[in-house]
Design an enzyme around this catalytic site. Structure first.
Site, mmCIF file in Angstrom:
data_model
loop_
_atom_site.group_PDB
_atom_site.id
_atom_site.type_symbol
_atom_site.label_atom_id
_atom_site.label_comp_id
_atom_site.label_asym_id
_atom_site.label_seq_id
_atom_site.Cartn_x
_atom_site.Cartn_y
_atom_site.Cartn_z
ATOM 1 N N ASP A 171 0.806 -1.219 0.000
ATOM 2 C CA ASP A 171 0.000 0.000 0.000
ATOM 3 C C ASP A 171 0.842 1.274 0.000
ATOM 4 O O ASP A 171 2.002 1.271 0.425
ATOM 5 C CB ASP A 171 -0.891 0.037 1.243
ATOM 6 C CG ASP A 171 -2.015 -0.975 1.212
ATOM 7 O OD1 ASP A 171 -2.036 -1.832 0.302
ATOM 8 O OD2 ASP A 171 -2.874 -0.914 2.112
ATOM 9 N N HIS A 193 -5.720 9.341 0.406
ATOM 10 C CA HIS A 193 -5.601 8.564 1.638
ATOM 11 C C HIS A 193 -6.114 9.328 2.859
ATOM 12 O O HIS A 193 -5.459 9.366 3.909
ATOM 13 C CB HIS A 193 -4.138 8.148 1.864
ATOM 14 C CG HIS A 193 -3.968 6.935 2.738
ATOM 15 N ND1 HIS A 193 -4.090 6.983 4.110
ATOM 16 C CD2 HIS A 193 -3.666 5.650 2.441
ATOM 17 C CE1 HIS A 193 -3.866 5.786 4.630
ATOM 18 N NE2 HIS A 193 -3.607 4.953 3.627
ATOM 19 N N HIS A 206 3.823 -2.015 3.090
ATOM 20 C CA HIS A 206 3.781 -0.672 2.514
ATOM 21 C C HIS A 206 5.083 -0.358 1.789
ATOM 22 O O HIS A 206 6.166 -0.765 2.239
ATOM 23 C CB HIS A 206 3.552 0.374 3.599
ATOM 24 C CG HIS A 206 2.246 0.229 4.318
ATOM 25 N ND1 HIS A 206 2.049 -0.697 5.320
ATOM 26 C CD2 HIS A 206 1.065 0.874 4.164
ATOM 27 C CE1 HIS A 206 0.803 -0.623 5.767
ATOM 28 N NE2 HIS A 206 0.180 0.325 5.083
#
Length: 236
Positions: free
Chosen positions: A51, A106, A196
């Site tokens: 992510d 986000h 991530h």
């Protein structure tokens, strides 16, 4: 400022912790709940999801690592970061990895956003990804797993499959290579791993995956991209 929507959103996010635990312990995704996020892949498989990118430092490092091990991953991209680094989004696609939508900016808590903003975050990110890569993402992950009935409805309206996870590396906290390695090494058949490549220093993530990937391969697990539809009980 009215805190009620935020408190409700945080309560919904917390409730998914129990759902993730259930799916981690029991290898079944109920086929009757098609609108729920994907928590699992098939038997003998594991999905690495990444992510918050693309990031000019950590995305290339991770892509190089995945190439060495010939492992596919699913990258959930932030629309604004794709616009800043379109060449990296194209590199992800060219390397054979799957891409997903991770919203435009986000915002958190995501489940507290009103319907118009939810649709905007998803649809504008979708356009940025397509403009950069020529590929229409078919998967969506809510920022920080911020699901709600409204988020799921917006995801379905956009024609996307919602995707969650079952093993959270918590690498965004930078807990150390050893801790990330131990957490991800507990993955088993059907699990979806969360890591991530953006939003901070991801050197620990890259280093940990250098150990975790061969370890899981040696256990006979096969890395796969997240499918465009949920895995049913019969397939798990």
């Amino acid at each position: 400022m009215n805190q009620l929507p935020i408190l409700r959103a945080k309560a919904l996010e917390a409730s998914f912790l129990g759902v993730r635990t259930f799916h981690r312990l029991r290898p079944v995704t109920p086929s009757a709940r098609r609108s729920w996020p994907v928590f699992r892949v098939g038997a003998g498989e594991v999905a690495l999801t990444v992510d918050d990118g693309p990031d000019p430092r950590w995305t290339p490092a991770l892509l190089d690592l995945l190439a060495r091990h010939r492992v596919p991953a699913t990258f959930f991209l932030i629309g604004d970061r794709v616009a800043e680094h379109p060449e990296l989004a194209r590199r992800i696609v060219a390397a054979g990895h799957r891409i997903g939508n991770h919203s435009l900016r986000h915002p958190m808590p995501f489940a507290a956003l009103d319907a118009d903003r939810l649709h905007g975050e998803i649809n504008h990110a979708q356009q940025r990804i397509h403009d950069a890569t020529g590929v229409a993402a078919r998967l969506f992950r809510a920022p920080s797993g911020g699901w709600s009935a409204r988020v799921l409805a917006a995801t379905v309206d956009a024609g996307l499959t919602p995707v969650d996870w079952t093993v959270n590396s918590s690498d965004w906290k930078e807990p150390g290579v050893g801790q990330i390695t131990r957490t991800l090494s507990r993955a088993g058949s059907g699990h979806v791993l969360l890591c991530h490549d953006g939003g901070g220093d991801r050197s620990q993530t890259v280093a940990a995956l250098g150990t975790v990937i061969p370890r899981l391969l040696d256990r006979g697990l096969r890395f796969v991209p997240v499918p465009d539809r949920p895995t049913t009980a019969e397939e798990a």
